[in-house]
Write a protein that holds these residues in place. Structure first.
Motif, PDB file in Angstrom:
ATOM      1  N   PHE A  39      -5.973   6.324   0.465  1.00 22.33           N
ATOM      2  CA  PHE A  39      -5.882   7.611   0.514  1.00 22.33           C
ATOM      3  C   PHE A  39      -4.787   8.042   1.255  1.00 22.33           C
ATOM      4  O   PHE A  39      -4.038   9.020   1.050  1.00 22.33           O
ATOM      5  N   MET A  40      -4.628   7.381   2.315  1.00 17.12           N
ATOM      6  CA  MET A  40      -3.625   7.660   3.133  1.00 17.12           C
ATOM      7  C   MET A  40      -2.462   6.752   3.539  1.00 17.12           C
ATOM      8  O   MET A  40      -1.435   7.188   3.923  1.00 17.12           O
ATOM      9  N   MET A  41      -2.540   5.517   3.200  1.00 18.14           N
ATOM     10  CA  MET A  41      -1.528   4.536   3.306  1.00 18.14           C
ATOM     11  C   MET A  41      -0.168   4.771   2.726  1.00 18.14           C
ATOM     12  O   MET A  41       0.914   4.866   3.280  1.00 18.14           O
ATOM     13  N   GLY A  42      -0.083   5.465   1.445  1.00 18.09           N
ATOM     14  CA  GLY A  42       0.982   5.468   0.591  1.00 18.09           C
ATOM     15  C   GLY A  42       1.905   6.749   1.317  1.00 18.09           C
ATOM     16  O   GLY A  42       2.909   6.622   1.459  1.00 18.09           O
ATOM     17  N   LEU A  43       0.975   7.840   1.751  1.00 19.11           N
ATOM     18  CA  LEU A  43       1.684   8.943   2.336  1.00 19.11           C
ATOM     19  C   LEU A  43       2.237   8.440   3.565  1.00 19.11           C
ATOM     20  O   LEU A  43       3.770   8.852   4.212  1.00 19.11           O
ATOM     21  N   ASN A  44       1.690   7.495   4.535  1.00 20.37           N
ATOM     22  CA  ASN A  44       2.454   7.029   5.714  1.00 20.37           C
ATOM     23  C   ASN A  44       3.716   6.405   5.394  1.00 20.37           C
ATOM     24  O   ASN A  44       4.755   6.094   6.088  1.00 20.37           O
ATOM     25  N   ILE A  45       3.598   5.354   4.456  1.00 18.32           N
ATOM     26  CA  ILE A  45       4.794   4.523   4.154  1.00 18.32           C
ATOM     27  C   ILE A  45       5.876   5.323   3.472  1.00 18.32           C
ATOM     28  O   ILE A  45       6.956   5.230   4.216  1.00 18.32           O
ATOM     29  N   VAL A  46       5.469   6.392   2.629  1.00 17.43           N
ATOM     30  CA  VAL A  46       6.643   6.984   2.176  1.00 17.43           C
ATOM     31  C   VAL A  46       7.320   7.899   3.080  1.00 17.43           C
ATOM     32  O   VAL A  46       8.747   7.905   3.486  1.00 17.43           O
ATOM     33  N   ALA A  74       1.901   8.986  -4.314  1.00 19.36           N
ATOM     34  CA  ALA A  74       1.248   8.218  -3.538  1.00 19.36           C
ATOM     35  C   ALA A  74      -0.136   8.689  -3.530  1.00 19.36           C
ATOM     36  O   ALA A  74      -1.108   7.862  -3.516  1.00 19.36           O
ATOM     37  N   VAL A  75      -0.454   9.838  -3.545  1.00 19.70           N
ATOM     38  CA  VAL A  75      -1.797  10.288  -3.470  1.00 19.70           C
ATOM     39  C   VAL A  75      -2.606  10.065  -5.012  1.00 19.70           C
ATOM     40  O   VAL A  75      -3.666   9.647  -4.975  1.00 19.70           O
ATOM     41  N   VAL A  76      -1.769  10.154  -6.254  1.00 21.72           N
ATOM     42  CA  VAL A  76      -2.363   9.842  -7.378  1.00 21.72           C
ATOM     43  C   VAL A  76      -2.806   8.176  -7.437  1.00 21.72           C
ATOM     44  O   VAL A  76      -3.887   8.077  -7.792  1.00 21.72           O
ATOM     45  N   PHE A  77      -1.824   7.318  -7.033  1.00 21.55           N
ATOM     46  CA  PHE A  77      -2.208   5.846  -6.977  1.00 21.55           C
ATOM     47  C   PHE A  77      -3.033   5.575  -6.080  1.00 21.55           C
ATOM     48  O   PHE A  77      -4.185   4.750  -6.138  1.00 21.55           O
ATOM     49  N   GLY A  78      -2.955   6.244  -4.830  1.00 21.89           N
ATOM     50  CA  GLY A  78      -4.154   5.990  -3.719  1.00 21.89           C
ATOM     51  C   GLY A  78      -5.661   6.318  -4.219  1.00 21.89           C
ATOM     52  O   GLY A  78      -6.524   5.525  -4.091  1.00 21.89           O
ATOM     53  N   SER A  79      -5.775   7.325  -4.975  1.00 23.82           N
ATOM     54  CA  SER A  79      -7.104   7.568  -5.415  1.00 23.82           C
ATOM     55  C   SER A  79      -7.350   6.761  -6.488  1.00 23.82           C
ATOM     56  O   SER A  79      -8.721   6.338  -6.566  1.00 23.82           O
ATOM     57  N   LEU A  80      -6.687   6.217  -7.483  1.00 23.30           N
ATOM     58  CA  LEU A  80      -7.218   5.141  -8.350  1.00 23.30           C
ATOM     59  C   LEU A  80      -7.200   4.028  -7.977  1.00 23.30           C
ATOM     60  O   LEU A  80      -8.213   3.367  -8.407  1.00 23.30           O
ATOM     61  N   PHE A  81      -6.689   3.614  -6.695  1.00 24.16           N
ATOM     62  CA  PHE A  81      -7.095   2.375  -6.113  1.00 24.16           C
ATOM     63  C   PHE A  81      -8.332   2.316  -5.339  1.00 24.16           C
ATOM     64  O   PHE A  81      -9.107   1.518  -5.316  1.00 24.16           O
ATOM     65  N   TYR A  82      -8.563   3.622  -4.763  1.00 27.07           N
ATOM     66  CA  TYR A  82      -9.978   3.675  -4.149  1.00 27.07           C
ATOM     67  C   TYR A  82     -11.124   3.449  -5.074  1.00 27.07           C
ATOM     68  O   TYR A  82     -11.996   2.852  -5.135  1.00 27.07           O
ATOM     69  N   LEU A  83     -10.845   4.231  -6.468  1.00 30.20           N
ATOM     70  CA  LEU A  83     -11.816   4.323  -7.299  1.00 30.20           C
ATOM     71  C   LEU A  83     -12.197   2.919  -7.822  1.00 30.20           C
ATOM     72  O   LEU A  83     -13.235   2.451  -8.276  1.00 30.20           O
ATOM     73  N   SER A  84     -10.960   2.133  -8.047  1.00 29.45           N
ATOM     74  CA  SER A  84     -11.203   0.773  -8.737  1.00 29.45           C
ATOM     75  C   SER A  84     -12.050  -0.033  -7.549  1.00 29.45           C
ATOM     76  O   SER A  84     -12.808  -1.030  -8.205  1.00 29.45           O
ATOM     77  N   GLY A  85     -11.689   0.197  -6.444  1.00 27.03           N
ATOM     78  CA  GLY A  85     -12.578  -0.693  -5.580  1.00 27.03           C
ATOM     79  C   GLY A  85     -14.095  -0.280  -5.465  1.00 27.03           C
ATOM     80  O   GLY A  85     -15.125  -1.226  -5.246  1.00 27.03           O
ATOM     81  N   LEU A  86     -14.264   1.085  -5.580  1.00 25.03           N
ATOM     82  CA  LEU A  86     -15.454   1.476  -5.505  1.00 25.03           C
ATOM     83  C   LEU A  86     -16.465   1.087  -6.946  1.00 25.03           C
ATOM     84  O   LEU A  86     -17.633   0.700  -6.771  1.00 25.03           O
ATOM     85  N   LEU A  87     -15.800   1.108  -8.062  1.00 27.16           N
ATOM     86  CA  LEU A  87     -16.279   0.820  -9.108  1.00 27.16           C
ATOM     87  C   LEU A  87     -16.350  -0.817  -9.721  1.00 27.16           C
ATOM     88  O   LEU A  87     -17.380  -1.121 -10.307  1.00 27.16           O
ATOM     89  N   PHE A  88     -15.412  -1.466  -9.375  1.00 28.43           N
ATOM     90  CA  PHE A  88     -15.119  -2.844  -9.906  1.00 28.43           C
ATOM     91  C   PHE A  88     -15.254  -3.765  -8.847  1.00 28.43           C
ATOM     92  O   PHE A  88     -14.335  -4.876  -9.195  1.00 28.43           O
ATOM     93  N   PRO A  89     -15.787  -3.714  -7.757  1.00 24.92           N
ATOM     94  CA  PRO A  89     -15.503  -4.804  -6.703  1.00 24.92           C
ATOM     95  C   PRO A  89     -15.977  -6.239  -7.144  1.00 24.92           C
ATOM     96  O   PRO A  89     -15.387  -7.346  -6.837  1.00 24.92           O
TER      97      PRO A  89
END
Length: 447
Positions: A366-373, A320-335
């Protein structure tokens, strides 16, 4: 015997296999709505996106009921199998199927008779009403397909056949995309075509899943039994986190639509529709991790394997941490690129609002995946109250007061800040629950 082999083999590989297959499955499921959004945006226009966004809360409720029954009953089924009680597992499946049939009848009747009042209640007006009504009415008439598809996917996955449930969901997703294109563009069926494609897709998934009943290793079936509250109540409790995760997205969507409509009009609602539909794909991946650990965690709990439960959580959180970080970076770089895919008319204001929203909203990943899991794990180990509290808090318990407060203080920026703030509050409670649970379990013997 199969249960012991599953738990005693290379357990790390087993965890990763279940998680990866379910992540793929849930991404496929999320493409249902994302495909509709893409084809409606390019085939109907911005009014279509607004209508789709208004109708989605009702769809979320139907799918939430399917997950309530599917995840809840499948969790109790796995615990029963872990305890060696196969006949009780079949009774649980039968009880859930009966509840699903009742829910199907109710939703179908509502779709036929009350679609227009519902979309008006959800905020549709003017030329948006017929578009939203058409989508909602068609979707509700296929409610049985959605509910029983969710139910069977969960049971087949928990019956040690995650690859079959993945194949079924991918079949549904790919067929939905293909049918969306055919119905919306060559046939020009508009909103009805998008909804019709979405309704046919789970029927094809059910055809794939039905093959499980003809295999000798199937451990569940319909049996003759009377309703038992002692079995229905636990399965409903175990399914609450999945229901809240799904239904709360509809509640939040409705509330955000109304607030954004007042702040930025239909353009703002359209921008939010783009953001939330992209976010649904990422959310689906986190749900896939949570659902992937569920069969194994339930089996471990039933078999008394407490150390393996900790191992399952560790792998779930790490992914969850790995994918959460990738998702945030995608939103930061390619909105801009994300927004352009759903902005047929190239509206500059729509792009500006959506880009600003993505950069703030995506901090939540960053936090969503941790809470869902964690919520999924608590449901699997017979801790339904903790699971429900986490799901309710991140779903709408914290979101509703926060969006009202932050939007009044910071306007549209406050709306985008709401989900990250809610996930941060939930994570604090999550850490407290986990510390208490594992401290208590450390005193118990492990097999």
């Amino acid at each position: 015997m199969q249960t012991q082999q599953l738990l005693q083999g290379n357990f790390r590989i087993t965890i990763l296999r279940y998680i990866s297959l379910n992540v793929v499955s849930m991404i496929g499921l999320s493409l249902y709505i994302l495909a509709d959004t893409f084809f409606v945006a390019n085939g109907v226009g911005s009014n279509g996106i607004v209508a789709l966004n208004i109708a989605l809360p009702a769809y979320s409720f139907v799918n939430g009921v399917g997950l309530l029954l599917g995840m809840g009953a499948a969790t109790r089924f796995s615990i029963a199998i872990g305890e060696g009680q196969q006949e009780r597992g079949s009774r649980i499946f039968t009880q859930a199927a009966g509840l699903g049939a009742c829910a199907t009848a109710v939703f179908t009747l509502i779709g036929i008779c009350f679609s227009q009042p519902i979309v008006e209640l959800l905020g549709a007006s003017g030329e948006i009403i017929p578009l939203a009504k058409e989508y909602l009415q068609t979707t509700l008439c296929f409610s049985g397909a959605f509910i029983f598809n969710d139910l069977l996917i969960c049971f087949v996955r928990n019956d040690k056949k995650p690859h079959l449930s993945t194949a079924a969901m991918l079949t549904a997703s790919m067929s939905n995309i293909l049918l969306d294109y055919i119905f919306v563009f060559p046939l020009g069926m508009g909103m009805f075509g998008a909804a019709f494609a979405t309704g046919i897709a789970p029927l094809l998934s059910l055809c794939v899943l039905s093959t499980h009943f003809f295999k000798k290793h199937n451990h569940f079936r319909l049996v003759r039994c009377h309703p038992r509250w002692g079995e229905i109540h636990p399965l409903l409790l175990a399914g609450v986190p999945s229901f809240v995760n799904e239904f709360s997205s509809g509640v939040v969507l409705l509330l955000f639509n109304k607030i954004i409509l007042a702040l930025a009009g239909n353009t703002g609602v359209g921008a939010y529709g783009i953001i939330t539909n992209i976010a649904l794909v990422f959310l689906a991946l986190f749900n896939g991790i949570g659902q992937g650990i569920q069969p194994l965690a339930s089996l471990c709990y039933g078999a008394g394997e407490h150390k393996k439960i900790r191992q399952i959580l560790r792998y779930g959180w790490g992914i969850a941490v790995v994918f959460g970080s990738l998702f945030y970076l995608s939103g930061l770089l390619f909105p801009e690129q994300m927004t352009a895919a759903f902005n047929k008319d190239g509206g500059m204001e729509l792009t500006r609002i959506a880009v600003d929203g993505i950069r703030i909203y995506f901090i939540a990943f960053f936090m969503m995946g941790l809470n869902i899991v964690s919520a999924s794990l608590f449901a699997c180990v017979a801790q339904p109250r903790q699971a429900a509290l986490l799901s309710v808090l991140r779903g709408f318990g914290a979101v509703i007061p926060l969006v009202l407060l932050l939007s009044s203080l910071f306007g549209l920026t406050g709306v985008w800040m709401t989900i990250p703030a809610a996930e941060a509050l939930t994570l604090l409670l999550n850490l407290c629950f986990l510390a208490f649970y594992f401290r208590r379990k450390n005193a118990l013997p492990n097999r």
